[in-house]
Design a protein around this motif. Sequence first.
Motif, PDB file in Angstrom:
ATOM      1  N   LEU A 158       0.840  -1.207   0.000  1.00 32.85           N
ATOM      2  CA  LEU A 158       0.000   0.000   0.000  1.00 32.85           C
ATOM      3  C   LEU A 158       0.877   1.260   0.000  1.00 32.85           C
ATOM      4  CD1 LEU A 158      -2.920   1.233   0.405  1.00 32.85           C
ATOM      5  CD2 LEU A 158      -2.339   1.319   2.826  1.00 32.85           C
ATOM      6  N   VAL A 159       1.902   1.252   0.849  1.00 30.73           N
ATOM      7  CA  VAL A 159       2.795   2.413   0.924  1.00 30.73           C
ATOM      8  C   VAL A 159       3.444   2.650  -0.449  1.00 30.73           C
ATOM      9  CG1 VAL A 159       4.968   3.268   1.909  1.00 30.73           C
ATOM     10  CG2 VAL A 159       3.281   2.153   3.385  1.00 30.73           C
ATOM     11  N   PHE A 160       3.948   1.561  -1.021  1.00 33.02           N
ATOM     12  CA  PHE A 160       4.651   1.679  -2.296  1.00 33.02           C
ATOM     13  C   PHE A 160       3.705   2.164  -3.393  1.00 33.02           C
ATOM     14  CE2 PHE A 160       6.410  -0.110  -6.216  1.00 33.02           C
ATOM     15  CZ  PHE A 160       7.622   0.556  -6.197  1.00 33.02           C
ATOM     16  N   GLN A 161       2.532   1.534  -3.435  1.00 34.37           N
ATOM     17  CA  GLN A 161       1.548   1.921  -4.440  1.00 34.37           C
ATOM     18  C   GLN A 161       1.211   3.398  -4.338  1.00 34.37           C
ATOM     19  OE1 GLN A 161      -0.393   0.891  -7.085  1.00 34.37           O
ATOM     20  NE2 GLN A 161       1.329  -0.527  -7.158  1.00 34.37           N
ATOM     21  N   SER A 162       1.077   3.868  -3.099  1.00 32.25           N
ATOM     22  CA  SER A 162       0.632   5.247  -2.946  1.00 32.25           C
ATOM     23  C   SER A 162       1.726   6.229  -3.351  1.00 32.25           C
ATOM     24  CB  SER A 162       0.177   5.499  -1.515  1.00 32.25           C
ATOM     25  OG  SER A 162       1.179   5.097  -0.639  1.00 32.25           O
ATOM     26  N   ILE A 163       2.994   5.874  -3.095  1.00 37.70           N
ATOM     27  CA  ILE A 163       4.037   6.792  -3.558  1.00 37.70           C
ATOM     28  C   ILE A 163       4.026   6.807  -5.081  1.00 37.70           C
ATOM     29  CG2 ILE A 163       6.440   7.520  -3.201  1.00 37.70           C
ATOM     30  CD1 ILE A 163       6.870   5.237  -1.370  1.00 37.70           C
ATOM     31  N   ILE A 199       7.571  12.810  -1.282  1.00 30.46           N
ATOM     32  CA  ILE A 199       8.069  12.991   0.085  1.00 30.46           C
ATOM     33  C   ILE A 199       6.903  13.088   1.061  1.00 30.46           C
ATOM     34  CG2 ILE A 199       9.256  14.614   1.619  1.00 30.46           C
ATOM     35  CD1 ILE A 199      11.181  15.187  -0.656  1.00 30.46           C
ATOM     36  N   LEU A 200       5.893  13.869   0.678  1.00 31.58           N
ATOM     37  CA  LEU A 200       4.757  14.066   1.579  1.00 31.58           C
ATOM     38  C   LEU A 200       3.968  12.777   1.781  1.00 31.58           C
ATOM     39  CD1 LEU A 200       3.524  17.610   0.508  1.00 31.58           C
ATOM     40  CD2 LEU A 200       4.817  16.961   2.537  1.00 31.58           C
ATOM     41  N   VAL A 201       3.730  12.058   0.685  1.00 30.23           N
ATOM     42  CA  VAL A 201       2.966  10.809   0.808  1.00 30.23           C
ATOM     43  C   VAL A 201       3.747   9.818   1.672  1.00 30.23           C
ATOM     44  CG1 VAL A 201       2.100   8.805  -0.434  1.00 30.23           C
ATOM     45  CG2 VAL A 201       1.695  11.088  -1.338  1.00 30.23           C
ATOM     46  N   LEU A 202       5.032   9.667   1.391  1.00 32.46           N
ATOM     47  CA  LEU A 202       5.826   8.699   2.147  1.00 32.46           C
ATOM     48  C   LEU A 202       5.894   9.082   3.624  1.00 32.46           C
ATOM     49  CD1 LEU A 202       7.601   6.212   2.304  1.00 32.46           C
ATOM     50  CD2 LEU A 202       9.557   7.648   1.778  1.00 32.46           C
ATOM     51  N   PHE A 203       6.123  10.353   3.899  1.00 34.05           N
ATOM     52  CA  PHE A 203       6.251  10.744   5.299  1.00 34.05           C
ATOM     53  C   PHE A 203       4.925  10.738   6.038  1.00 34.05           C
ATOM     54  CE2 PHE A 203      10.566  11.533   4.377  1.00 34.05           C
ATOM     55  CZ  PHE A 203      11.169  11.241   5.579  1.00 34.05           C
ATOM     56  N   PHE A 204       3.835  10.852   5.293  1.00 38.59           N
ATOM     57  CA  PHE A 204       2.540  10.652   5.923  1.00 38.59           C
ATOM     58  C   PHE A 204       2.471   9.232   6.477  1.00 38.59           C
ATOM     59  CE2 PHE A 204      -1.789   9.006   5.570  1.00 38.59           C
ATOM     60  CZ  PHE A 204      -2.442   9.857   6.445  1.00 38.59           C
ATOM     61  N   PHE A 205       2.859   8.265   5.652  1.00 36.40           N
ATOM     62  CA  PHE A 205       2.810   6.869   6.102  1.00 36.40           C
ATOM     63  C   PHE A 205       3.830   6.601   7.206  1.00 36.40           C
ATOM     64  CE2 PHE A 205       0.542   6.088   2.124  1.00 36.40           C
ATOM     65  CZ  PHE A 205      -0.504   5.344   2.635  1.00 36.40           C
ATOM     66  N   ILE A 206       5.026   7.166   7.055  1.00 39.30           N
ATOM     67  CA  ILE A 206       6.048   6.927   8.080  1.00 39.30           C
ATOM     68  C   ILE A 206       5.589   7.481   9.423  1.00 39.30           C
ATOM     69  CG2 ILE A 206       8.355   7.622   8.823  1.00 39.30           C
ATOM     70  CD1 ILE A 206       9.282   7.168   5.998  1.00 39.30           C
ATOM     71  N   ALA A 207       5.013   8.679   9.399  1.00 42.18           N
ATOM     72  CA  ALA A 207       4.528   9.270  10.649  1.00 42.18           C
ATOM     73  C   ALA A 207       3.437   8.386  11.248  1.00 42.18           C
ATOM     74  CB  ALA A 207       3.987  10.682  10.395  1.00 42.18           C
ATOM     75  N   LEU A 208       2.574   7.864  10.381  1.00 40.15           N
ATOM     76  CA  LEU A 208       1.503   6.988  10.833  1.00 40.15           C
ATOM     77  C   LEU A 208       2.084   5.707  11.441  1.00 40.15           C
ATOM     78  CD1 LEU A 208      -1.541   7.458  10.514  1.00 40.15           C
ATOM     79  CD2 LEU A 208      -1.485   5.937   8.540  1.00 40.15           C
ATOM     80  N   LEU A 209       3.055   5.108  10.741  1.00 36.57           N
ATOM     81  CA  LEU A 209       3.653   3.858  11.224  1.00 36.57           C
ATOM     82  C   LEU A 209       4.395   4.094  12.535  1.00 36.57           C
ATOM     83  CD1 LEU A 209       5.113   2.376   7.900  1.00 36.57           C
ATOM     84  CD2 LEU A 209       3.008   1.724   9.065  1.00 36.57           C
ATOM     85  N   GLU A 210       5.072   5.219  12.646  1.00 40.19           N
ATOM     86  CA  GLU A 210       5.826   5.485  13.874  1.00 40.19           C
ATOM     87  C   GLU A 210       4.903   5.846  15.025  1.00 40.19           C
ATOM     88  OE1 GLU A 210       8.942   8.352  12.943  1.00 40.19           O
ATOM     89  OE2 GLU A 210      10.323   6.650  13.091  1.00 40.19           O
ATOM     90  N   ASP A 211       3.937   6.713  14.762  1.00 38.13           N
ATOM     91  CA  ASP A 211       3.087   7.195  15.854  1.00 38.13           C
ATOM     92  C   ASP A 211       2.162   6.108  16.387  1.00 38.13           C
ATOM     93  OD1 ASP A 211       4.393   9.481  15.408  1.00 38.13           O
ATOM     94  OD2 ASP A 211       2.656  10.722  14.926  1.00 38.13           O
ATOM     95  N   THR A 212       1.774   5.143  15.550  1.00 43.36           N
ATOM     96  CA  THR A 212       0.945   4.064  16.062  1.00 43.36           C
ATOM     97  C   THR A 212       1.800   3.051  16.821  1.00 43.36           C
ATOM     98  OG1 THR A 212       1.241   2.961  13.958  1.00 43.36           O
ATOM     99  CG2 THR A 212      -0.834   4.107  14.278  1.00 43.36           C
ATOM    100  N   GLY A 213       3.112   3.014  16.543  1.00 42.58           N
ATOM    101  CA  GLY A 213       3.971   2.019  17.173  1.00 42.58           C
ATOM    102  C   GLY A 213       4.226   0.836  16.249  1.00 42.58           C
ATOM    103  N   TYR A 214       3.678   0.874  15.028  1.00 50.45           N
ATOM    104  CA  TYR A 214       3.843  -0.271  14.134  1.00 50.45           C
ATOM    105  C   TYR A 214       5.267  -0.377  13.585  1.00 50.45           C
ATOM    106  CZ  TYR A 214       3.193  -3.747  10.570  1.00 50.45           C
ATOM    107  OH  TYR A 214       3.337  -4.888   9.827  1.00 50.45           O
ATOM    108  N   MET A 215       5.944   0.748  13.430  1.00 53.58           N
ATOM    109  CA  MET A 215       7.281   0.733  12.827  1.00 53.58           C
ATOM    110  C   MET A 215       8.206  -0.245  13.558  1.00 53.58           C
ATOM    111  SD  MET A 215       8.767   2.101  10.269  1.00 53.58           S
ATOM    112  CE  MET A 215       8.910   3.785   9.729  1.00 53.58           C
ATOM    113  N   ALA A 216       8.128  -0.258  14.891  1.00 53.81           N
ATOM    114  CA  ALA A 216       8.977  -1.164  15.659  1.00 53.81           C
ATOM    115  C   ALA A 216       8.629  -2.620  15.342  1.00 53.81           C
ATOM    116  CB  ALA A 216       8.805  -0.891  17.153  1.00 53.81           C
ATOM    117  N   ARG A 217       7.325  -2.904  15.096  1.00 52.69           N
ATOM    118  CA  ARG A 217       6.917  -4.273  14.763  1.00 52.69           C
ATOM    119  C   ARG A 217       7.439  -4.659  13.387  1.00 52.69           C
ATOM    120  NH1 ARG A 217       4.669  -1.636  19.103  1.00 52.69           N
ATOM    121  NH2 ARG A 217       4.011  -3.223  20.579  1.00 52.69           N
ATOM    122  N   GLY A 218       7.372  -3.719  12.429  1.00 51.40           N
ATOM    123  CA  GLY A 218       7.893  -3.994  11.093  1.00 51.40           C
ATOM    124  C   GLY A 218       9.380  -4.307  11.159  1.00 51.40           C
TER     125      GLY A 218
END
Lengths: 720, 82
Positions: free
Chosen positions: A307-312, A366-385
């Motif tokens: 999804l992230v890749f597709q959206s960028i 940049i904006l689309v990717l960082f939207f997802f990164i902020a989402l992944l980090e702020d939810t706590g999912y980034m650490a799981r990934g």
Amino acid sequence: MSRPDSRPLRIALVGNPNTGKTTLFNRLTGSRQKIGNYPGVTVEKKYGAWHPGGRAATLVDLPGAYSLAASSPDERVALDFLTGHLAGEARPDAVICVVDASNIVRNLFLASQVADLGLPLVIALNMSDAAEQTGIHIDAALLARHLGVPVVRTVATRGEGSGALEKAVLRAVDGRLLMAQVPWPEAVQRAVHYLADGLEKEGVAPLEPGELRRILFDQRSAVLERAGWPPEADPQPLLSAARDILSAAGLQPVPAEALLRYEHLGHVTADAVRFPEKRRRTRTERIDAVLTHRVWGLLIFALLMFLVFQSIYAWAGPVMELIEVTVAAVQERVAPWLAAWPAVQSLVVDGLVVGVGGVLVFLPQILVLFFFIALLEDTGYMARGAFLMDKMFGWCGLNGKSFVPMLSSYACAVPGILAARTIEDPRARLTTVLVSPLMSCSARLPVYTLMIGAFIEPSHGAVVAGAVLFAAHLLGLVVAVPVAWSLNRFVLRTRTQPFLLEMPPYRRPRLRDILWRLWERAREFLVRAGTVILAMTVIIWALVYFPRPPEVRERTVAALSALNDPSAVEHAVEAAYLEQSLLARAGRAVQPVFAPAGFDWKITVGVLASFPAREVIIATLGTIYGIGREVDAGSGDLRFALGRDLWTHGDRAGQPVFTVPVALAVMVFFALCLQCGATVAVMAKEANWGWAVFGFVYMTLLAWLGAVLTYQLGTRWLGG
Amino acid sequence: MSEAVISLAALPPGERGRVQSGEDGHPAVPRLLALGLLPGTEITVVRVAPLGDPVEVEFLGMRLSLRKADAAAVRVEPFTAR
């Protein structure tokens, strides 16, 4: 003591990662922030204006850290800043330590280390609402009494506690409120004295007891280096002797600090903090059972990344096209105004406007990717990934957090490299920055399309064409693995950092924080990388435009006078100018270098012209072959012109320039080469210019080697 | 109580143990100490990542992911019976 009202107060913000420290910083400073880098290190420096109780103050957001042991650059910056050893940075007047109320004891460990440096302190007890929900009750007033410093409840996401924090900071500054000291055993005091004497003998300026304790306890203390220890002298005998004093008293030197501090903190929090009797299975545990599951976890991760890749790729696409269309429209509007001065016209239209467009075009991704990164980090999912992926990356010096930057680089390395900031370990971060541009970005696609469409699909069919396109995309990834491994083995000889990653509880992300980060990233990219990209575009424009003798035009027009086609003549004139431009001269000069890859001078000029941006190859070939530069990769005219081109001299005279091995060699070259000024600029900003140049050189060499191998093996197996 | 002391990396998922010591000189040890993983602390291995590494552990209410190479620096006394 008179109050130094005239000078703005300097207040530092410290805290463990995941405590909401940055949210609090944003709340307190609002939009009055600045971001920079501390000189010499790639640690972000964030500071902003704050007005506690109407007094002027500068609030500095130090990097998140669990301890001041200074084994990572982030911790080292924090320690140097707090001790006043950071160049150009005065010691702070007070420190706000942001503490996650749910993990209060562990968070106070850092606070106690900060306090040990003799700095007035305020504890911001953040996320106290979440702690209450899990049954952790903290008596802030009692805790403040035990600690001797103000303890303020805050909920940074809602802005609660800001006013109380202001008052508390002023109280701490004016009253020089210091946190209760750890009752250091007599052996620690003796060891510290012993160290002080030893340092004095080496001519080191006197240090605070807190700094001496850092030297005593830390494996390799940054304090010692900064305090003026003579570099040629080995500190080990002195340190060992001091630590032997601890051992002799029954204190193991390695765990001594942690044991003593935690024992002390256990006492001071004992009656002020009440933990729940029985632990319930939390929401986070239930979510983790699915998201880190052997099958579902990996599947959900793959879907999310898709999804992230597709959206960028897909969401940013239309906006990028809009920017390109706008650039063309601006060019058309501006050109007539400057028609009287052709050189200025070309500078503005082909240099500046293209350059500005070339910067803006990266923003959507940049904006689309960082939207997802902020989402992944702020939810706590980034650490799981990172937890799921670490095994795949860890062995070659990357880590689980390299996944998002590398995947994003398949769309574009610019946002990908910016995404590498999420990696805490500096070595893994640098390695990720250096290999990410090898991923096949979308700007390489036109080159693949042109070469495959012109030379592979007609003779070998759609299946082979598809396979070749797939292989071209895979090549960079396949090469990146040994490159990363070798970089770590032979180039980056810093120590491996242990990969310890906190798995924070899942949290609901807040749109306000996400938008804030997007704005920050965009602004930073435009200011810091944008200027470099623009400058590069103008330099390349000059190399293509100059020299501009009028005879070239006259000669070409005269030779083609029989041709009754003004646009064909104009294309021929542009081709003639390009042929004698500085860039083309360079192309002819270096053509022998590319001869083993089967490139003639035209391809070589195309390659050189593509160094600022690889997609330029199409327009350059269009100009050289006299078709005009408004061609695209699917252009039949361009394919035809390439296929028809013959060597005019040398041992291959009369044979076609483009054969299947040449086409493949061109693709390999473009797949591996760092032909992107924007990427180089971003690498320079995220690491430094030295690493950017290193990345450029290694990729260019690799690309050349790959192209030569492809051509040589290709002509042997497939025939010239 | 069991007398056997094993490395944290060898503790199976779902099992608990009590930290006995850390390997001197291992870079992960000071970091784990700073996080409160002291001798005597109870630690649980929550899970192993799907690809076999890293492991997720829990101690003092904190969840942490660490590689087996780093976990190997911690010696634990497993609880065989609760």
